[in-house]
Design an enzyme around this catalytic site. Structure first.
Site, short mmCIF file in Angstrom:
data_model
loop_
_atom_site.label_atom_id
_atom_site.label_comp_id
_atom_site.label_asym_id
_atom_site.label_seq_id
_atom_site.Cartn_x
_atom_site.Cartn_y
_atom_site.Cartn_z
NE ARG A 207 5.09 27.13 -41.12
CZ ARG A 207 4.25 26.16 -40.71
NH1 ARG A 207 3.00 26.14 -41.12
NH2 ARG A 207 4.67 25.23 -39.89
CG PHE A 222 -6.95 31.24 -45.45
CD1 PHE A 222 -8.29 31.19 -45.07
CD2 PHE A 222 -6.63 31.44 -46.78
CE1 PHE A 222 -9.30 31.32 -46.03
CE2 PHE A 222 -7.63 31.57 -47.74
CZ PHE A 222 -8.97 31.51 -47.37
CG ASP A 243 -6.99 33.47 -39.45
OD1 ASP A 243 -6.26 32.58 -39.93
OD2 ASP A 243 -8.04 33.21 -38.82
CB SER A 244 -12.16 34.74 -40.16
OG SER A 244 -11.87 33.37 -40.05
CB CYS A 331 -4.65 20.86 -46.11
SG CYS A 331 -5.90 21.90 -45.35
N1 SAH Z 1 -1.21 29.10 -42.63
C1 SAH Z 1 -1.37 28.57 -41.30
C2 SAH Z 1 -2.50 27.59 -41.18
C3 SAH Z 1 -3.84 28.08 -41.67
S1 SAH Z 1 -5.17 27.23 -40.96
C4 SAH Z 1 -0.06 27.95 -40.83
O1 SAH Z 1 0.82 27.66 -41.67
O2 SAH Z 1 0.11 27.76 -39.62
C5 SAH Z 1 -6.54 28.03 -41.58
C6 SAH Z 1 -6.86 29.38 -40.95
O3 SAH Z 1 -7.85 29.96 -41.77
C7 SAH Z 1 -7.44 29.36 -39.54
O4 SAH Z 1 -6.66 30.18 -38.71
C8 SAH Z 1 -8.86 29.95 -39.67
O5 SAH Z 1 -9.18 30.83 -38.61
C9 SAH Z 1 -8.75 30.72 -40.96
N2 SAH Z 1 -9.96 30.89 -41.77
C10 SAH Z 1 -10.86 29.96 -42.14
N3 SAH Z 1 -11.76 30.46 -43.01
C11 SAH Z 1 -11.43 31.77 -43.20
C12 SAH Z 1 -11.95 32.84 -44.00
N4 SAH Z 1 -13.00 32.65 -44.80
N5 SAH Z 1 -11.32 34.03 -43.96
C13 SAH Z 1 -10.24 34.21 -43.16
N6 SAH Z 1 -9.69 33.25 -42.41
C14 SAH Z 1 -10.27 32.04 -42.41
#
Ligand code: SAH
Length: 387
Positions: A207, A222, A243-244, A331
């Site tokens: 990050r 995401f 995010d969803s 991941c």
């Molecule tokens: N980038 C973040 C971690 C991401 S975890 C960090 O560094 O802290 C994955 C995320 O993807 C979750 O918040 C989940 O709600 C979201 N997610 C999962 N499938 C999704 C989709 N199809 N569209 C949007 N968000 C999604």
């Protein structure tokens, strides 16, 4: 009837070649004792060392100590904790949250310990380990003097060990939210009900790197509680976080306020739909982050997961402006490094643009990846620049 385990040549060979697991089919004599630590012998009855014993699991034995005279007590766990802490001494003080113990990679099979400021959030992920709950908590309290220890034992793998799933306080007190400092950014972790142990600590340095490379119009796909977006906002003009999960976005909004950042727009959407629509509008971004959840949770799900990874990467590549930067990660343990690169290569080919691989990245110092234990490594990431 015996308290010792005997393992086949194949089982013994696994230990000799650096992997701590022995499967049920390689245990030729099962110990007649409850879950805990057992002495393991080869077919010639020679002792090979001590292992965690999980009677209900397919992973029957997990190597603890190759010395037959080892005593697995509080002092033994304290020794392992000290060694794990020493391995992380160069982490520096730019962060207040990190993984103190990364299970097998730190010689503590199925034990995860994450530190959030003065609190510890742990996971006891096997029956053999669960039998050591009290000495482990004692050792943690001795070694780190935490204000509280919370067990996030709600992980699904516990059912394979015939263990209940629960979130339970083991020492002191742990608040619902903990502020984390991360290379100049602050965000709230949710130890009781957030994902994993409350935050995704495994992409901390990635990050920071994405933040250093960010500029112009940026997109964080995401985004969860916004931790990439917060880093991107330090250099980008404007960031869109997608995010969803509305709950995750609400926390992302709070986190932005906590950092006095007002340049992030929060969008509740499915990333697949968002990217498709952005492409049909002809949008362009200078910086894009793709940090999806594990699409391949099992080996069987790999083929469809690869289609998903390729789709979002291809669309992101098409959305990049000339000279734009894509940070992309996976991941999924089942998606190997070569397959990840191959997927990116196919996406680049289909994008019709020249894509330059700037960095190929893995896990941070506090999530050590041991070469002979592939399960300790799961994060792959790349920084790609559009020509
Ligand atoms: N980038 C973040 C971690 C991401 S975890 C960090 O560094 O802290 C994955 C995320 O993807 C979750 O918040 C989940 O709600 C979201 N997610 C999962 N499938 C999704 C989709 N199809 N569209 C949007 N968000 C999604």
């Amino acid at each position: 009837m015996s308290a010792d385990a005997v393992v086949s040549r194949k089982g013994a060979h696994r230990w000799a070649s650096g992997h701590p697991w022995i499967y049920r089919s390689d245990v030729t004599r099962r110990p007649d004792v409850a879950a805990g630590a057992v002495l393991v012998r080869d077919t010639g009855r020679r002792p090979l060392g001590w292992a965690l014993w999980s009677p209900a699991s397919e992973i029957s034995l997990r190597l603890l100590d190759a010395h037959a005279d080892a005593v697995i007590d509080t002092e033994w766990w304290r020794g392992r904790l000290r060694a794990s802490a020493a391995r992380r001494s160069s982490l520096g003080d730019d962060t207040s949250a990190w993984r103190v113990v990364h299970a097998e990679a730190d010689g503590c099979p199925s034990l995860v310990v994450d530190r959030y400021d003065v609190w510890l959030v742990i996971q006891l992920l096997s029956a053999g380990l669960e039998a050591f709950r009290a000495p482990i908590v004692d050792a943690l309290v001795d070694a780190f003097a935490p204000a509280g220890v919370l067990a996030r034992n709600d992980a699904a793998v516990r059912t394979k060990e015939a263990l209940t799933r629960e979130t339970v306080l083991l020492a002191g007190d742990v608040p619902r939210e903990i502020e984390v400092r991360e290379h100049g950014v602050r965000y709230l972790a949710a130890p009781w009900d957030g994902q994993k142990t409350g935050a995704f600590l495994d992409q901390r340095e990635n990050r920071m790197l994405a933040g250093q490379l960010a500029r112009g119009r940026a997109l964080d796909c995401f985004s969860y509680h916004g931790s990439f977006a917060l880093h991107l906002a330090r250099r980008a003009d404007r960031v869109t976080a997608v995010d969803s999960s509305l709950a995750a976005l609400a926390r992302a909004r709070e986190n932005a306020a906590r950092n006095a950042i007002d340049t992030i727009d929060f969008v509740e959407a499915d990333v697949f739909d968002f990217l498709r629509e952005a492409e049909s509008r002809g949008d362009r971004y200078e910086t894009i982050v793709l940090d999806p959840p594990a699409f391949a949770k099992t080996r069987g799900a790999l083929a469809s997961a690869l289609r998903g990874y390729k789709e979002i990467n291809l669309r992101a590549m098409r959305l990049l402006s000339s000279g734009g930067i894509l940070f992309t990660a996976s991941c999924s343990f089942h998606l190997s490094k070569p397959l990840f690169l191959e997927m990116l290569t196919r996406a680049a080919a289909d994008s019709g643009r020249r894509m330059i691989l700037r960095h190929f990245l893995g896990q941070p110092l506090d999530h050590p990846e041991v070469l002979t234990i592939p399960e300790t490594g799961y994060i792959k990431a790349a920084v790609i620049e559009a020509d």
